[in-house]
Design a protein around this motif. Structure first.
Motif, short mmCIF file in Angstrom:
data_model
loop_
_atom_site.label_atom_id
_atom_site.label_comp_id
_atom_site.label_asym_id
_atom_site.label_seq_id
_atom_site.Cartn_x
_atom_site.Cartn_y
_atom_site.Cartn_z
N UNK A 170 0.82 -1.20 0.00
CA UNK A 170 0.00 0.00 0.00
C UNK A 170 0.86 1.26 0.00
N UNK A 171 0.24 2.32 -0.44
CA UNK A 171 0.84 3.66 -0.41
C UNK A 171 -0.02 4.52 0.50
N UNK A 172 0.60 5.40 1.30
CA UNK A 172 -0.17 6.19 2.25
C UNK A 172 0.38 7.61 2.36
N UNK A 185 -4.33 0.59 -1.82
CA UNK A 185 -3.88 -0.76 -1.57
C UNK A 185 -4.74 -1.44 -0.51
N UNK A 186 -4.47 -2.70 -0.21
CA UNK A 186 -5.34 -3.48 0.69
C UNK A 186 -5.03 -3.33 2.17
N UNK A 187 -4.41 -2.21 2.58
CA UNK A 187 -4.05 -2.06 3.98
C UNK A 187 -5.27 -2.10 4.89
N UNK A 188 -6.41 -1.55 4.42
CA UNK A 188 -7.60 -1.53 5.26
C UNK A 188 -8.06 -2.94 5.60
N UNK A 189 -8.05 -3.81 4.58
CA UNK A 189 -8.46 -5.19 4.82
C UNK A 189 -7.46 -5.89 5.73
N UNK A 264 5.27 3.95 1.96
CA UNK A 264 4.75 2.67 1.50
C UNK A 264 4.81 1.68 2.66
N UNK A 265 4.05 0.62 2.55
CA UNK A 265 4.06 -0.42 3.58
C UNK A 265 3.71 -1.76 3.00
#
Length: 272
Positions: A170-172, A185-189, A264-265
């Motif tokens: 993900x990008x934040x 990106x799928x960070x929330x999930x 990013x993460x």
């Protein structure tokens, strides 16, 4: 400054219904070295000729039958490609001078002609006109350079986003207060969050995170330092453990004020 050769090569149009006046002006200009002089005795042709040739100077007689010089100037103003009206009017009526200037003429020549005055006014006006045209070209070149640079920046940003998406989960982005302003990106999930939680300005919930790691990350942010491949851990309600790796950098405005962070993460639980 404008070179003398450029002035002598300027495009000049003589508009007068009297053949003798046309011949006198043409002869004078050619004798001075001007090599791009044309003429017409039909004022109805002036607009079309100017659109086609974009004259640097139009010597325009005011007293003409059928269509006088004032009407010609009004017609010339409809040419949107030329915001500068390069008209030097010719008149034997002193009362017409001020009216001609108000109508858009740049200068005037009185009849009967004083050839020294005519030559001086023509040269001065051409110099101003060519300087104005040079400024127009410079502005167009600047606009083209800005468009090109903007396209390059957009392409660069697209490549950057593409690379971050390939290299991370993900990008934040966060604002100066730590609230997330952009997440892709799928960070929330991965974290079990709702989209509206971030939309409301909320950050990541505090429960389950390793406090020592959290303090270390917050210290880096407080000091406005970038961080690379920082690993932090979260223990979920079911006792399972998740590990994440993030990299971030501060964003600063023109006055060096902190705008926030971006980075990013990725989840490295399974990789570990």
């Amino acid at each position: 400054m404008i070179a003398a050769a450029d002035i002598l090569h300027a495009r000049i149009l003589i508009v007068d219904d009297q053949a003798a006046n046309v011949a006198l002006l043409e002869q004078m200009l050619v004798a001075e070295g001007y090599d791009n002089v044309t003429s017409t005795m039909n004022p109805h042709e002036v607009c079309a000729l100017h659109r086609r040739n974009r004259y640097d100077l139009i010597l325009l007689d005011l007293q003409m039958p059928g269509m006088d010089g004032f009407q010609v100037m009004e017609a010339l103003k409809t040419n949107e490609q030329d915001s500068y009206l390069p008209v030097l009017v010719i008149t034997a009526q002193p009362g017409h001078k001020l009216r001609a200037l108000r109508a858009g003429a740049r200068d005037f020549i009185s009849k009967p002609f004083d050839l020294v005055e005519v030559k001086t006014r023509i040269q001065n006006m051409l110099e101003v006109r060519l300087l104005y045209r040079r400024l127009e070209r410079h502005g167009e070149e600047l606009e083209a350079a800005v468009r090109e640079r903007t396209a390059e920046l957009r392409e660069s940003e697209a490549r950057y986003r593409s690379l971050t998406e390939l290299a991370s989960d993900w990008y934040w982005e966060q604002d100066a207060d730590g609230a997330f302003t952009k997440v892709s990106g799928p960070v929330l999930e991965m974290l079990g969050l709702r989209v509206d939680a971030l939309a409301d300005g909320a950050g990541i919930p505090e429960a389950g995170w390793n406090e020592a790691e959290r303090a270390q990350l917050q210290a880096a942010i407080a000091e406005r330092r970038p961080f690379l491949d920082f690993v932090f851990t979260r223990v979920n309600a079911d006792g399972s453990e998740q590990k994440f790796q993030v990299s971030g950098e501060p964003m600063f405005g023109p006055a060096c004020q902190l705008l926030g962070y971006r980075g990013i993460g990725l989840e490295i639980t399974r990789r570990k």
